[in-house]
Design a protein around this motif. Sequence first.
Motif, PDB file in Angstrom:
ATOM      1  N   VAL A  10     -13.468  21.232  14.969  1.00  0.00           N
ATOM      2  CA  VAL A  10     -12.072  21.584  14.698  1.00  0.00           C
ATOM      3  C   VAL A  10     -11.696  22.801  15.549  1.00  0.00           C
ATOM      4  CG1 VAL A  10     -10.464  22.377  12.925  1.00  0.00           C
ATOM      5  CG2 VAL A  10     -12.221  20.692  12.350  1.00  0.00           C
ATOM      6  N   PRO A  11     -10.651  22.691  16.363  1.00  0.00           N
ATOM      7  CA  PRO A  11     -10.315  23.804  17.253  1.00  0.00           C
ATOM      8  C   PRO A  11      -9.742  25.044  16.547  1.00  0.00           C
ATOM      9  CG  PRO A  11      -8.747  22.021  17.531  1.00  0.00           C
ATOM     10  CD  PRO A  11      -9.800  21.539  16.578  1.00  0.00           C
ATOM     11  N   GLU A  12      -8.976  24.868  15.502  1.00  0.00           N
ATOM     12  CA  GLU A  12      -8.331  26.006  14.830  1.00  0.00           C
ATOM     13  C   GLU A  12      -8.806  26.093  13.388  1.00  0.00           C
ATOM     14  OE1 GLU A  12      -6.764  29.285  14.170  1.00  0.00           O
ATOM     15  OE2 GLU A  12      -6.390  28.453  16.149  1.00  0.00           O
ATOM     16  N   LYS A  13      -9.674  27.046  13.095  1.00  0.00           N
ATOM     17  CA  LYS A  13     -10.249  27.184  11.756  1.00  0.00           C
ATOM     18  C   LYS A  13      -9.789  28.442  11.036  1.00  0.00           C
ATOM     19  CE  LYS A  13     -14.167  26.601  13.829  1.00  0.00           C
ATOM     20  NZ  LYS A  13     -14.482  25.730  14.905  1.00  0.00           N
ATOM     21  N   MET A  14      -9.014  29.269  11.693  1.00  0.00           N
ATOM     22  CA  MET A  14      -8.596  30.532  11.077  1.00  0.00           C
ATOM     23  C   MET A  14      -7.468  30.281  10.089  1.00  0.00           C
ATOM     24  SD  MET A  14      -8.830  33.248  14.128  1.00  0.00           S
ATOM     25  CE  MET A  14     -10.209  33.199  15.253  1.00  0.00           C
ATOM     26  N   ILE A  15      -7.817  30.362   8.810  1.00  0.00           N
ATOM     27  CA  ILE A  15      -6.872  30.075   7.739  1.00  0.00           C
ATOM     28  C   ILE A  15      -6.630  31.318   6.881  1.00  0.00           C
ATOM     29  CG2 ILE A  15      -6.533  28.746   5.630  1.00  0.00           C
ATOM     30  CD1 ILE A  15      -8.182  26.518   6.910  1.00  0.00           C
ATOM     31  N   ASP A  19     -10.033  35.932   8.770  1.00  0.00           N
ATOM     32  CA  ASP A  19     -10.868  34.991   9.526  1.00  0.00           C
ATOM     33  C   ASP A  19     -11.026  35.385  10.994  1.00  0.00           C
ATOM     34  OD1 ASP A  19     -11.418  33.452   7.344  1.00  0.00           O
ATOM     35  OD2 ASP A  19     -10.120  31.776   7.914  1.00  0.00           O
ATOM     36  N   GLU A  20     -10.057  36.060  11.554  1.00  0.00           N
ATOM     37  CA  GLU A  20     -10.134  36.430  12.966  1.00  0.00           C
ATOM     38  C   GLU A  20     -11.295  37.379  13.259  1.00  0.00           C
ATOM     39  OE1 GLU A  20      -7.032  39.391  14.289  1.00  0.00           O
ATOM     40  OE2 GLU A  20      -6.228  38.847  12.312  1.00  0.00           O
ATOM     41  N   GLU A  24     -17.901  32.667  14.853  1.00  0.00           N
ATOM     42  CA  GLU A  24     -17.597  31.233  14.855  1.00  0.00           C
ATOM     43  C   GLU A  24     -18.466  30.449  13.858  1.00  0.00           C
ATOM     44  OE1 GLU A  24     -15.161  28.147  16.251  1.00  0.00           O
ATOM     45  OE2 GLU A  24     -15.059  30.283  16.697  1.00  0.00           O
ATOM     46  N   LEU A  27     -17.097  30.898  10.416  1.00  0.00           N
ATOM     47  CA  LEU A  27     -15.851  30.140  10.298  1.00  0.00           C
ATOM     48  C   LEU A  27     -16.147  28.659  10.094  1.00  0.00           C
ATOM     49  CD1 LEU A  27     -13.585  31.716  13.042  1.00  0.00           C
ATOM     50  CD2 LEU A  27     -13.192  31.749  10.582  1.00  0.00           C
ATOM     51  N   ASP A  28     -17.103  28.128  10.862  1.00  0.00           N
ATOM     52  CA  ASP A  28     -17.484  26.721  10.724  1.00  0.00           C
ATOM     53  C   ASP A  28     -17.972  26.433   9.308  1.00  0.00           C
ATOM     54  OD1 ASP A  28     -16.859  26.195  13.352  1.00  0.00           O
ATOM     55  OD2 ASP A  28     -18.936  26.301  14.060  1.00  0.00           O
ATOM     56  N   PHE A  31     -14.901  26.862   6.719  1.00  0.00           N
ATOM     57  CA  PHE A  31     -13.918  25.801   6.889  1.00  0.00           C
ATOM     58  C   PHE A  31     -14.500  24.457   6.469  1.00  0.00           C
ATOM     59  CE2 PHE A  31     -11.626  22.528   9.159  1.00  0.00           C
ATOM     60  CZ  PHE A  31     -10.309  22.888   8.951  1.00  0.00           C
TER      61      PHE A  31
END
Length: 54
Positions: A10-15, A19-20, A24, A27-28, A31
């Motif tokens: 998934v390219p955009e995982k920052m919810i 998260d920023e 990575e 985040l993976d 998410f």
Amino acid sequence: MNHYKLASMVPEKMIEKYDEYLPEALLDEGFGRRAFDIDGTLRWVGQVKALVVQ
């Protein structure tokens, strides 16, 4: 396939708000656990398969 591998595609995982600042891999993991229900999907596929085979 697991939730972690699916989320890595998934390219955009920052919810969430911060998260920023997360790496990575984290985040993976987060998410993937929120977005994908692998066990539930496998149970559903098994139920549908059982109905179709009857």
